[in-house]
Design a protein around this motif. Structure first.
Motif, PDB file in Angstrom:
ATOM      1  N   SER A   2       0.825  -1.201   0.000  1.00 27.90           N
ATOM      2  CA  SER A   2       0.000   0.000   0.000  1.00 27.90           C
ATOM      3  C   SER A   2       0.859   1.252   0.000  1.00 27.90           C
ATOM      4  N   SER A  49      -8.054  -0.734   0.751  1.00 29.33           N
ATOM      5  CA  SER A  49      -7.484  -2.074   0.603  1.00 29.33           C
ATOM      6  C   SER A  49      -6.287  -2.033  -0.346  1.00 29.33           C
ATOM      7  N   ASP A  50      -5.555  -3.136  -0.405  1.00 28.66           N
ATOM      8  CA  ASP A  50      -4.412  -3.215  -1.311  1.00 28.66           C
ATOM      9  C   ASP A  50      -4.860  -3.262  -2.771  1.00 28.66           C
ATOM     10  N   GLN A  51      -6.157  -3.431  -3.010  1.00 32.11           N
ATOM     11  CA  GLN A  51      -6.719  -3.383  -4.366  1.00 32.11           C
ATOM     12  C   GLN A  51      -7.361  -2.019  -4.640  1.00 32.11           C
ATOM     13  N   GLU A  52      -7.075  -1.045  -3.751  1.00 32.06           N
ATOM     14  CA  GLU A  52      -7.549   0.337  -3.839  1.00 32.06           C
ATOM     15  C   GLU A  52      -9.068   0.450  -3.789  1.00 32.06           C
ATOM     16  N   GLU A  53      -9.695  -0.433  -2.999  1.00 31.20           N
ATOM     17  CA  GLU A  53     -11.112  -0.308  -2.685  1.00 31.20           C
ATOM     18  C   GLU A  53     -11.212   0.591  -1.464  1.00 31.20           C
TER      19      GLU A  53
END
Length: 75
Positions: A2, A49-53
């Motif tokens: 992140s 989140s690490d998925q940019e959510e």
């Protein structure tokens, strides 16, 4: 991994103005277990989140959070 800082881009809709807020990692985890980020005032708080959510977190009563349009990592 992140980013330590993000830009959150808020908009109420296509016909309204856009607001950009820079948030920095707080060292805390949110309800989903992801890092929590906050702006300099502490009013805007978001779990990213690490998925940019993005999940906007309430920092006080009476808030009506705007819809996040985008999240952009900053160097």
């Amino acid at each position: 991994m992140s980013s330590q800082r993000y830009e959150l881009v808020f908009s109420e809709g296509a016909e309204t103005c856009v607001v950009v807020v820079v948030v920095t990692a707080t060292g805390q985890a949110g309800p989903g277990g992801h890092p929590v980020y906050a702006d300099a005032t502490g009013i805007v708080r978001a779990e990213i989140s690490d998925q940019e959510e993005v999940r906007i977190l309430a920092s006080g009563g009476g808030q009506d959070p705007a819809r996040v349009v985008r999240v952009r990592p900053l160097p």
